[in-house]
Every structure is written in C-alpha cells, then in structure tokens.
Motif scaffolding. Structure first.
Motif, PDB file in Angstrom:
ATOM      1  N   PHE A 129       0.803  -1.222   0.000  1.00  0.00           N
ATOM      2  CA  PHE A 129       0.000   0.000   0.000  1.00  0.00           C
ATOM      3  C   PHE A 129       0.839   1.277   0.000  1.00  0.00           C
ATOM      4  O   PHE A 129       0.295   2.373  -0.171  1.00  0.00           O
ATOM      5  CB  PHE A 129      -0.988   0.010   1.170  1.00  0.00           C
ATOM      6  N   GLU A 130       2.137   1.162   0.149  1.00  0.00           N
ATOM      7  CA  GLU A 130       2.994   2.351   0.010  1.00  0.00           C
ATOM      8  C   GLU A 130       2.971   2.874  -1.418  1.00  0.00           C
ATOM      9  O   GLU A 130       3.202   4.057  -1.655  1.00  0.00           O
ATOM     10  CB  GLU A 130       4.431   2.031   0.420  1.00  0.00           C
ATOM     11  N   ASP A 131       2.684   2.008  -2.366  1.00  0.00           N
ATOM     12  CA  ASP A 131       2.579   2.403  -3.770  1.00  0.00           C
ATOM     13  C   ASP A 131       1.212   3.062  -3.969  1.00  0.00           C
ATOM     14  O   ASP A 131       0.177   2.391  -3.850  1.00  0.00           O
ATOM     15  CB  ASP A 131       2.716   1.180  -4.669  1.00  0.00           C
ATOM     16  N   PRO A 132       1.165   4.345  -4.267  1.00  0.00           N
ATOM     17  CA  PRO A 132      -0.128   5.045  -4.391  1.00  0.00           C
ATOM     18  C   PRO A 132      -0.978   4.550  -5.558  1.00  0.00           C
ATOM     19  O   PRO A 132      -2.183   4.803  -5.586  1.00  0.00           O
ATOM     20  CB  PRO A 132       0.274   6.511  -4.577  1.00  0.00           C
ATOM     21  N   ARG A 133      -0.389   3.836  -6.494  1.00  0.00           N
ATOM     22  CA  ARG A 133      -1.170   3.313  -7.622  1.00  0.00           C
ATOM     23  C   ARG A 133      -2.038   2.123  -7.216  1.00  0.00           C
ATOM     24  O   ARG A 133      -2.994   1.795  -7.904  1.00  0.00           O
ATOM     25  CB  ARG A 133      -0.240   2.879  -8.753  1.00  0.00           C
ATOM     26  N   ILE A 134      -1.695   1.481  -6.103  1.00  0.00           N
ATOM     27  CA  ILE A 134      -2.430   0.290  -5.675  1.00  0.00           C
ATOM     28  C   ILE A 134      -3.716   0.713  -4.968  1.00  0.00           C
ATOM     29  O   ILE A 134      -3.688   1.433  -3.975  1.00  0.00           O
ATOM     30  CB  ILE A 134      -1.551  -0.607  -4.787  1.00  0.00           C
ATOM     31  N   ALA A 135      -4.846   0.249  -5.508  1.00  0.00           N
ATOM     32  CA  ALA A 135      -6.157   0.607  -4.976  1.00  0.00           C
ATOM     33  C   ALA A 135      -6.659  -0.411  -3.956  1.00  0.00           C
ATOM     34  O   ALA A 135      -7.348  -0.036  -3.007  1.00  0.00           O
ATOM     35  CB  ALA A 135      -7.162   0.723  -6.119  1.00  0.00           C
ATOM     36  N   TYR A 136      -6.353  -1.679  -4.163  1.00  0.00           N
ATOM     37  CA  TYR A 136      -6.834  -2.741  -3.264  1.00  0.00           C
ATOM     38  C   TYR A 136      -5.991  -3.991  -3.466  1.00  0.00           C
ATOM     39  O   TYR A 136      -5.273  -4.126  -4.468  1.00  0.00           O
ATOM     40  CB  TYR A 136      -8.314  -3.052  -3.509  1.00  0.00           C
ATOM     41  N   LEU A 137      -6.103  -4.888  -2.500  1.00  0.00           N
ATOM     42  CA  LEU A 137      -5.421  -6.178  -2.560  1.00  0.00           C
ATOM     43  C   LEU A 137      -6.456  -7.290  -2.525  1.00  0.00           C
ATOM     44  O   LEU A 137      -7.516  -7.142  -1.925  1.00  0.00           O
ATOM     45  CB  LEU A 137      -4.489  -6.374  -1.359  1.00  0.00           C
ATOM     46  N   HIS A 138      -6.115  -8.397  -3.141  1.00  0.00           N
ATOM     47  CA  HIS A 138      -6.863  -9.634  -2.964  1.00  0.00           C
ATOM     48  C   HIS A 138      -5.924 -10.608  -2.269  1.00  0.00           C
ATOM     49  O   HIS A 138      -4.774 -10.760  -2.682  1.00  0.00           O
ATOM     50  CB  HIS A 138      -7.305 -10.227  -4.295  1.00  0.00           C
ATOM     51  N   ALA A 139      -6.422 -11.240  -1.219  1.00  0.00           N
ATOM     52  CA  ALA A 139      -5.684 -12.321  -0.565  1.00  0.00           C
ATOM     53  C   ALA A 139      -6.237 -13.632  -1.101  1.00  0.00           C
ATOM     54  O   ALA A 139      -7.449 -13.813  -1.211  1.00  0.00           O
ATOM     55  CB  ALA A 139      -5.861 -12.248   0.950  1.00  0.00           C
ATOM     56  N   HIS A 140      -5.324 -14.518  -1.458  1.00  0.00           N
ATOM     57  CA  HIS A 140      -5.682 -15.861  -1.925  1.00  0.00           C
ATOM     58  C   HIS A 140      -4.970 -16.868  -1.034  1.00  0.00           C
ATOM     59  O   HIS A 140      -3.876 -16.604  -0.552  1.00  0.00           O
ATOM     60  CB  HIS A 140      -5.222 -16.080  -3.371  1.00  0.00           C
ATOM     61  N   TYR A 141      -5.597 -18.010  -0.837  1.00  0.00           N
ATOM     62  CA  TYR A 141      -4.926 -19.091  -0.127  1.00  0.00           C
ATOM     63  C   TYR A 141      -3.901 -19.674  -1.095  1.00  0.00           C
ATOM     64  O   TYR A 141      -4.261 -20.202  -2.142  1.00  0.00           O
ATOM     65  CB  TYR A 141      -5.928 -20.141   0.350  1.00  0.00           C
ATOM     66  N   ALA A 142      -2.640 -19.552  -0.755  1.00  0.00           N
ATOM     67  CA  ALA A 142      -1.563 -19.866  -1.689  1.00  0.00           C
ATOM     68  C   ALA A 142      -1.565 -21.322  -2.138  1.00  0.00           C
ATOM     69  O   ALA A 142      -1.290 -21.613  -3.301  1.00  0.00           O
ATOM     70  CB  ALA A 142      -0.212 -19.497  -1.074  1.00  0.00           C
ATOM     71  N   LYS A 143      -1.874 -22.229  -1.243  1.00  0.00           N
ATOM     72  CA  LYS A 143      -1.792 -23.648  -1.589  1.00  0.00           C
ATOM     73  C   LYS A 143      -2.801 -24.030  -2.667  1.00  0.00           C
ATOM     74  O   LYS A 143      -2.448 -24.663  -3.646  1.00  0.00           O
ATOM     75  CB  LYS A 143      -1.979 -24.497  -0.341  1.00  0.00           C
ATOM     76  N   TRP A 144      -4.065 -23.643  -2.492  1.00  0.00           N
ATOM     77  CA  TRP A 144      -5.106 -24.008  -3.449  1.00  0.00           C
ATOM     78  C   TRP A 144      -5.373 -22.911  -4.474  1.00  0.00           C
ATOM     79  O   TRP A 144      -6.045 -23.155  -5.478  1.00  0.00           O
ATOM     80  CB  TRP A 144      -6.405 -24.342  -2.714  1.00  0.00           C
ATOM     81  N   GLY A 145      -4.902 -21.700  -4.212  1.00  0.00           N
ATOM     82  CA  GLY A 145      -5.046 -20.612  -5.155  1.00  0.00           C
ATOM     83  C   GLY A 145      -6.373 -19.884  -5.122  1.00  0.00           C
ATOM     84  O   GLY A 145      -6.606 -18.979  -5.913  1.00  0.00           O
ATOM     85  N   CYS A 146      -7.276 -20.268  -4.214  1.00  0.00           N
ATOM     86  CA  CYS A 146      -8.600 -19.672  -4.227  1.00  0.00           C
ATOM     87  C   CYS A 146      -8.671 -18.357  -3.457  1.00  0.00           C
ATOM     88  O   CYS A 146      -7.927 -18.121  -2.508  1.00  0.00           O
ATOM     89  CB  CYS A 146      -9.657 -20.640  -3.724  1.00  0.00           C
ATOM     90  N   TYR A 147      -9.573 -17.514  -3.893  1.00  0.00           N
ATOM     91  CA  TYR A 147      -9.795 -16.206  -3.302  1.00  0.00           C
ATOM     92  C   TYR A 147     -10.179 -16.341  -1.838  1.00  0.00           C
ATOM     93  O   TYR A 147     -11.003 -17.173  -1.468  1.00  0.00           O
ATOM     94  CB  TYR A 147     -10.911 -15.489  -4.071  1.00  0.00           C
ATOM     95  N   ALA A 148      -9.588 -15.474  -0.985  1.00  0.00           N
ATOM     96  CA  ALA A 148      -9.891 -15.490   0.445  1.00  0.00           C
ATOM     97  C   ALA A 148     -10.655 -14.239   0.871  1.00  0.00           C
ATOM     98  O   ALA A 148     -11.710 -14.349   1.493  1.00  0.00           O
ATOM     99  CB  ALA A 148      -8.600 -15.620   1.254  1.00  0.00           C
ATOM    100  N   ALA A 149     -10.118 -13.061   0.545  1.00  0.00           N
ATOM    101  CA  ALA A 149     -10.751 -11.806   1.007  1.00  0.00           C
ATOM    102  C   ALA A 149     -10.138 -10.623   0.285  1.00  0.00           C
ATOM    103  O   ALA A 149      -9.056 -10.706  -0.288  1.00  0.00           O
ATOM    104  CB  ALA A 149     -10.575 -11.646   2.517  1.00  0.00           C
ATOM    105  N   ARG A 150     -10.826  -9.496   0.406  1.00  0.00           N
ATOM    106  CA  ARG A 150     -10.330  -8.221  -0.129  1.00  0.00           C
ATOM    107  C   ARG A 150      -9.697  -7.430   1.009  1.00  0.00           C
ATOM    108  O   ARG A 150     -10.185  -7.447   2.142  1.00  0.00           O
ATOM    109  CB  ARG A 150     -11.482  -7.442  -0.749  1.00  0.00           C
ATOM    110  N   ILE A 151      -8.631  -6.709   0.677  1.00  0.00           N
ATOM    111  CA  ILE A 151      -7.958  -5.863   1.645  1.00  0.00           C
ATOM    112  C   ILE A 151      -7.865  -4.454   1.071  1.00  0.00           C
ATOM    113  O   ILE A 151      -7.421  -4.268  -0.070  1.00  0.00           O
ATOM    114  CB  ILE A 151      -6.546  -6.394   1.982  1.00  0.00           C
ATOM    115  N   ASP A 152      -8.307  -3.474   1.860  1.00  0.00           N
ATOM    116  CA  ASP A 152      -8.270  -2.076   1.453  1.00  0.00           C
ATOM    117  C   ASP A 152      -7.538  -1.263   2.513  1.00  0.00           C
ATOM    118  O   ASP A 152      -7.406  -1.696   3.663  1.00  0.00           O
ATOM    119  CB  ASP A 152      -9.693  -1.519   1.323  1.00  0.00           C
ATOM    120  N   ARG A 153      -7.120  -0.058   2.135  1.00  0.00           N
ATOM    121  CA  ARG A 153      -6.625   0.868   3.142  1.00  0.00           C
ATOM    122  C   ARG A 153      -7.793   1.237   4.050  1.00  0.00           C
ATOM    123  O   ARG A 153      -8.904   1.445   3.582  1.00  0.00           O
ATOM    124  CB  ARG A 153      -6.073   2.138   2.475  1.00  0.00           C
ATOM    125  N   ALA A 154      -7.529   1.324   5.343  1.00  0.00           N
ATOM    126  CA  ALA A 154      -8.610   1.669   6.287  1.00  0.00           C
ATOM    127  C   ALA A 154      -8.568   3.155   6.577  1.00  0.00           C
ATOM    128  O   ALA A 154      -7.586   3.811   6.447  1.00  0.00           O
ATOM    129  CB  ALA A 154      -8.462   0.880   7.571  1.00  0.00           C
TER     130      ALA A 154
END
Length: 154
Positions: A129-154
């Motif tokens: 999030f130090e990069d101002p171009r980044i609007a949001y993150l997606h967290a994925h479970y690395a082992k299976w690759g599936c979507y876990a949650a969205r992460i935003d600046r609070a």
C-alpha cells in the motif's frame, strides 16, 4: 498504515442453500459437510467451518474487471454466519494459512504480488500500500489458489 480485511456478503449466496443437490449441481455448486477442523474456510465469516457444518462450494468471480486479470475460483460459504470487516488484523482462516497477496490498480490491473504467512501479513500489506497506484489487494490461499478476502486501506 491501517488496512481492512473484508469478507463476502452472504446475500448473493442465500438462495443456493434453498436448492436441492441436483439444482445446485446444475449451477456448478456442491453441498459439502466439513469433516475436519481445518480445510473448509468460509469466505463470509473468514473462519473455518467446524466438523459437521454444511457449506456450499461454488465458483465465485472475485475479480470482475475487464482486464487480463479477470478471475474466478471455487470458494466455500456457510449459511447463517455474519460477514466481517477486520481492521489491522487478519481473520482466523487467513491467519492460519500461507497467503498470496495480489495488488491491483483502480482499473483492475495487477501491479504487484507477494507470498506471506497469514500471521505475518501486516508488513507486506503495508509495503504494497505504500505504492499510491495500488487501490486494493486480494488475498488468496496460496496452496489451493482460491480467493480469500479483499484488503483495502482503512
């Protein structure tokens, strides 16, 4: 830098729990019963289902932007659980697993990514999030690759 981890709303999935197994399968879903204390992470509660609990396994489009990074994957959802937003804290299911963090701009283009133990995610999230171009993150479970949650600046 504060961040917020947000689960999925239960509303889009509510009707799935009313379907019989055949109708659910016709929509690409499956009803499953958790048979272990870990391994069935609900995307609404952001915690693992307990053994014996019923979940729906369904494909979910988590990245709908019309870019090469448009994506969907299988997720588990439980009925009767509340959605969560956790600020500066990783929810239980994410904290227990290795995560892939994927950083997107406002157009849905991926600009960066990292892999981290969920319990150690704070620093990588803050660094992304130090990069101002980044609007949001997606967290994925690395082992299976599936979507876990969205992460935003609070």
């Amino acid at each position: 830098m504060a961040y917020a981890v947000t689960s999925l709303s239960p509303e889009p999935f509510a009707a799935l729990f009313l379907l019989g197994d055949e109708a659910l399968a016709a929509r690409g879903g499956r009803r499953v019963i958790a048979d272990a204390p870990l391994g069935f992470p609900c995307r609404i509660s952001l915690d693992d289902a307990r053994p014996g609990e019923t979940l729906i396994l369904v494909n979910y489009e988590h990245q709908s932007a019309p870019t090469p990074f448009r994506a969907s994957h299988a997720i588990f959802v439980r009925e009767g659980v509340e959605p969560v937003v956790m600020v500066d804290e990783m929810p239980p299911a994410l904290r227990r697993r290795m995560l892939s963090l994927r950083a997107f701009d406002t157009d849905g283009m991926m600009l960066a990514a990292d892999i981290v133990e969920g319990s150690q995610a704070r620093s990588p999230i803050e660094r992304l999030f130090e990069d101002p171009r980044i609007a949001y993150l997606h967290a994925h479970y690395a082992k299976w690759g599936c979507y876990a949650a969205r992460i935003d600046r609070a």
